[in-house]
Design an enzyme around this catalytic site. Structure first.
Site, PDB file in Angstrom:
ATOM      1  N   GLY A 190      58.363 -70.134 105.173  1.00 40.02           N
ATOM      2  CA  GLY A 190      59.396 -70.147 106.207  1.00 40.02           C
ATOM      3  C   GLY A 190      60.390 -69.025 106.013  1.00 40.02           C
ATOM      4  O   GLY A 190      60.271 -68.200 105.098  1.00 40.02           O
ATOM      5  N   LYS A 211      62.098 -64.137  98.774  1.00 39.58           N
ATOM      6  CA  LYS A 211      62.282 -62.685  98.686  1.00 39.58           C
ATOM      7  C   LYS A 211      63.427 -62.288  99.606  1.00 39.58           C
ATOM      8  O   LYS A 211      63.369 -62.504 100.815  1.00 39.58           O
ATOM      9  CB  LYS A 211      60.996 -61.959  99.104  1.00 39.58           C
ATOM     10  CG  LYS A 211      61.087 -60.439  98.993  1.00 39.58           C
ATOM     11  CD  LYS A 211      59.795 -59.763  99.405  1.00 39.58           C
ATOM     12  CE  LYS A 211      59.583 -59.836 100.911  1.00 39.58           C
ATOM     13  NZ  LYS A 211      58.455 -59.000 101.369  1.00 39.58           N
ATOM     14  N   ASP A 308      77.221 -74.728 103.789  1.00 36.14           N
ATOM     15  CA  ASP A 308      76.141 -74.558 104.767  1.00 36.14           C
ATOM     16  C   ASP A 308      75.209 -75.767 104.720  1.00 36.14           C
ATOM     17  O   ASP A 308      73.989 -75.631 104.650  1.00 36.14           O
ATOM     18  CB  ASP A 308      75.372 -73.268 104.489  1.00 36.14           C
ATOM     19  CG  ASP A 308      74.603 -72.777 105.727  1.00 36.14           C
ATOM     20  OD1 ASP A 308      74.916 -73.243 106.835  1.00 36.14           O
ATOM     21  OD2 ASP A 308      73.707 -71.935 105.571  1.00 36.14           O
TER      22      ASP A 308
END
Length: 465
Positions: A190, A211, A308
């Site tokens: 994802g 990454k 978040d």
């Protein structure tokens, strides 16, 4: 430009063409929002609330200019161009300020183009924070390249407990970062706010490799700060309901973070039954909510604010145990207390953001607000924001449910895919979500109270079964 405009000119007297030229600077990347949150009443209180923000966002969806509409609305008061220019300069929107009062600082064409391209309201900012009573800190200097070695701030004890991997090793276990989805034989699990997540097998252990990728609206220094912050946070934060970090890599083209693989993905995807996964039962949803609250209680008890909280950042292991992830925005109080802090720029995900978060405040009660939206997702199975839905934001649907004149009922709101629910239990969680979503932060429960309520629901489910 209109040479008759002065600092004393009223905003309501600006020509339409001048307002449209201002919108060229403020409409892209929602830069008007930073101006809006800086506007104050004579009493010093914010003039615009979160409801106003959503209304202006709705105008943008209709093809109208939020900047033009904001200037029209604010112009109904005796606000002046001088006040607007001060706000623009404080937001570092110098090109827009120069458009109104060029004598206050000429701005080159190159700078104007840069300001058109870079966001003023950044949903993934990493600028420093400060306590309210402390002096303003400066942003870290720009860096031109990503480090090819372990940065100094990550040396020594900060990396204790984590493995340092070679970039080539992570490339090998992810099939050279194969961007095809897992379902198509690739490695991509994802997308994240700062990069892409891939599946790999490390010494016979399934892992998830994130990454980090430079993006148009994210500078390299912000990317590095996110990388450092994630490692620093997870070095000191260890809990059953927080994601487990295995290690990191910073010797290659991209910095990478390695985590234990959560085989059931995110709560967001499981509520949507992606890839044919079975619907979550009411009992499973309640346990996930309780586990998430436990993780938040641990964070807040250790003087950290996640900033978040959302269903996409709640991952599920093989037993559907909730694991809070993505700590790049997490902030610890500098004084190890729950003191409210302020940030230089607004961050987070709008569909979950508390009113004070739009003003740059950092407080545990903002996490509670965001968790309230997650509870509504758990109850309804609906996404937190949907442009094709009215209202677009899930948090606003409760107003229609509570309004007897509206057709939407609580039963209609509940996820039809959800089984085994009891009216008293779902109503208790719905009421809890409403308390978490109170516009005034001090009226919201603290996370300990939220967890206590959810424990009661889980206990009730166990007794019934």
């Amino acid at each position: 430009m209109n040479n008759s405009v002065t600092s004393a000119s009223y905003i309501r007297n600006l020509s339409y063409s001048l307002r449209r030229r201002l919108s060229d600077f403020l409409d892209p990347q929602d830069r008007w929002m930073e101006v809006l949150t800086s506007i104050r009443k004579p009493s010093g209180e914010p003039r615009y609330s979160q409801l106003h923000v959503r209304r202006f966002e709705g105008l943008a969806a209709q093809g109208k200019s939020p900047t033009v509409e904001l200037l029209v609305d604010w112009g109904t008061t005796n606000s002046t161009v001088g006040e607007l220019v001060c706000i623009l300069k404080s937001c570092k929107l110098l090109a827009a300020a120069s458009l109104l009062l060029p004598e206050q600082g000429a701005v080159s064409q190159e700078t104007q183009e840069t300001q058109r391209a870079s966001p003023a309201v950044d949903t993934k900012s990493r600028l420093p924070t400060r306590l309210l009573e402390e002096t303003k800190t400066r942003a870290p200097p720009e860096v031109s390249v990503l480090p090819s070695h372990i940065p100094q701030e990550l040396s020594g004890e900060l990396t204790t407990g984590f493995s340092s991997f070679l970039y080539n090793e992570l490339m090998e276990i992810t099939g050279n970062f194969d961007d095809r989805p897992i379902s198509d034989g690739g490695s991509r699990l994802g997308e994240g706010g700062f990069g892409t997540v891939y599946k790999g097998l490390l010494h016979d252990r399934p892992v998830a490799v994130k990454k980090l990728n430079p993006m148009d609206d994210i500078s390299l220094d912000e990317l590095q700060v996110q990388f450092n912050q994630e490692i620093q946070a997870l070095r000191v934060l260890k809990h059953e309901n927080l994601v487990d970090m295995v290690g990191f890599s910073c010797d290659g083209q991209h910095p990478c973070l390695v985590y234990a693989l959560m085989v059931n993905g995110s709560l967001l995807d499981r509520l949507a039954c992606l890839e044919g996964s079975p619907p979550l039962s009411w009992r499973q949803r309640s346990l996930i909510a309780e586990g998430t609250a436990r993780g938040l209680e641990y964070l807040h008890g250790n003087h950290h604010v996640h900033r978040d909280v959302k269903s996409a950042n709640i991952l599920l292991d093989e037993n559907l145990v909730a694991k809070i992830s993505d700590f790049g925005l997490t902030r610890a109080s500098a004084k190890r207390t729950s003191t409210t802090m302020m940030t230089e720029r607004i961050v987070g995900t709008r569909a979950y953001m508390a009113p004070e978060a739009l003003r740059g405040e950092i407080t545990p009660r903002s996490d509670v607000f965001s968790f309230g939206v997650v509870l509504l997702e758990i109850l309804s199975g609906q996404r937190p924001a949907d442009e094709e839905r009215e209202p677009q934001f899930l948090m606003e649907m409760r107003h229609d449910i509570d309004d007897e004149d509206e057709e939407l009922t609580f039963e209609d709101f509940l996820d039809k895919k959800m089984s085994d629910w009891e009216p008293s239990q779902v109503e208790s969680v719905y009421s809890l979500a409403g308390s978490c979503l109170h516009d005034r932060k001090n009226r919201r429960p603290v996370i300990e109270q939220v967890l206590m309520e959810l424990k009661g629901v889980v206990k009730s489910i166990s007794l019934n079964s």
